[in-house]
Write an enzyme that holds these catalytic residues in place. Structure first.
Site: not given
Ligand code: F6P
Length: 345
Positions: A15, A77, A108, A131-132, A134, A175, A275, A277
């Site tokens: 992401g 991804r 990760d 952004i998470d 983690d 998150g 998004h 965020q």
């Molecule tokens: O891993 C970061 C993140 O923003 C998560 O908080 C969220 O669940 C995910 O990416 C959303 O990803 P996408 O935009 O690929 O659906």
């Protein structure tokens, strides 16, 4: 350690996250104009490495991108170990471009694949991104501060309309498996309850807090929910998958709001921030952090290091083994949650 590389590849995967362009700018400038290395930008994350889509990067190519959201390289991804055959699926691009070291900017999942490539012999340096917030082994990831600021601004606005209408508002933030954004934005926005994936929740307890607030003269409440929390018992939330087979989260706040409304009798609305965020310009803090991480990552690659990630420890940047970053997903620490919970009343 490998020899000093003359050609460095750089990619952004997973992401997107405010600050990615600041890292690309820092890696490119440090490696090319300071150390005279060639930098190859790989397009659309691992996908570009698998398909051979690249672009040359130099100081001029990265001028003016520091403040821009998104990533000039694109991201996806796709993953060579999930959708391909590991090193075999990327070796053509590596060979054709003469890439001697790779800087991987990712979360990760991306870092796990970066470590696997390092183990297969490709010199790899990681930069933690999400952004998470983690990723294990680093005190903070760039992009988190921006996401928390955006979520906090939203909570401030939602609190004023909630108060005007005597409503409960459930604010759903990002998150996936950990609730750092929920915890920090919740503390900063004065949330009355915060639900995060790391901790089982009890909606009767949440309803009790809201009822007590109303008895004590506050007829509105803000409940912050991380998108990755389990839905309430007995509720199925059907999740679509993205093009690479990953669950598309978002929407659990609606089920939680329904339950809160039923339990309290107070009108309960939902705002899913999604998004927003992740978009737009990084905060000054994230620009500085991303720049420091990018400069450090270029230095590590040029020193011939491999299997390391640039990490933040007590505001210093240092290389840590990628194994440590991949060992676990870092959750909200009890002291942070305890601080937040002090104000659930
Ligand atoms: O891993 C970061 C993140 O923003 C998560 O908080 C969220 O669940 C995910 O990416 C959303 O990803 P996408 O935009 O690929 O659906």
């Amino acid at each position: 350690m490998a020899d000093t590389p003359r050609v460095i590849g750089v990619l952004t995967a997973g992401g997107d996250c405010p600050g990615l362009n600041a890292v690309i700018r820092a890696v490119t400038t440090r490696a090319s104009s300071v150390n005279d290395a060639e930098v190859v930008g790989i397009l659309n994350g691992w996908e570009g490495l698998m398909e051979g889509d690249t672009m040359p990067l130099d100081r001029d190519a990265v001028r003016g991108i520091l403040t821009r959201g998104g990533t000039i390289l694109g991201t996806s991804r796709m993953d060579p170990y999930v959708h391909g055959e590991g090193y075999k699926s990327v070796e053509n691009t590596i060979r054709r471009n003469g890439i001697e070291a790779l800087i991987v900017i990712g979360g990760d999942g991306t870092l796990r694949s970066a470590l696997a490539l390092a183990k297969e012999g490709l010199p790899v340096v990681g930069v933690p991104k999400t952004i998470d917030n983690d990723i294990n082994g680093t005190d903070i990831t760039f992009g988190f501060d921006t996401a928390v600021q955006i979520a906090t601004d939203a909570i401030d606005r939602l609190a004023s309309t909630a108060e005007a209408h005597n409503r409960v508002i459930v604010v759903e933030v990002m998150g996936r498996t950990k609730g750092w954004i929920a915890a920090y934005a919740g503390i900063a926005g004065g949330a009355d309850s915060i639900l995060i994936p790391e901790r089982p929740y009890d909606l009767d307890e949440v309803a009790g807090i809201i009822r007590a607030r109303h008895r004590h003269g506050k007829s509105y409440s803000i409940v912050v929910v991380a998108e990755g929390v389990e839905p309430p018992a007995g509720v199925e939330v059907e999740l679509k998958k993205d093009a690479f087979g990953f669950a598309r989260l978002g929407g659990v706040g609606y089920a939680i709001a329904d339950h809160i409304e039923t339990l309290t009798g107070f009108e309960t609305r939902v705002s899913v921030l999604g998004h927003i965020q992740r978009g737009g310009s990084p905060t000054a803090f994230d620009r500085v952090l991303a720049t420091r991480l990018g400069v450090a990552a270029a230095d590590y690659a040029l020193e011939g290091r491999t299997g390391v990630m640039a990490a933040v420890r007590s505001m210093e940047i240092l290389p840590i083994p990628m194994e440590e970053a991949c060992a676990e997903i870092r959750g909200v620490t009890p002291d942070i949650y305890d601080t937040a919970a002090t104000f659930f009343s």
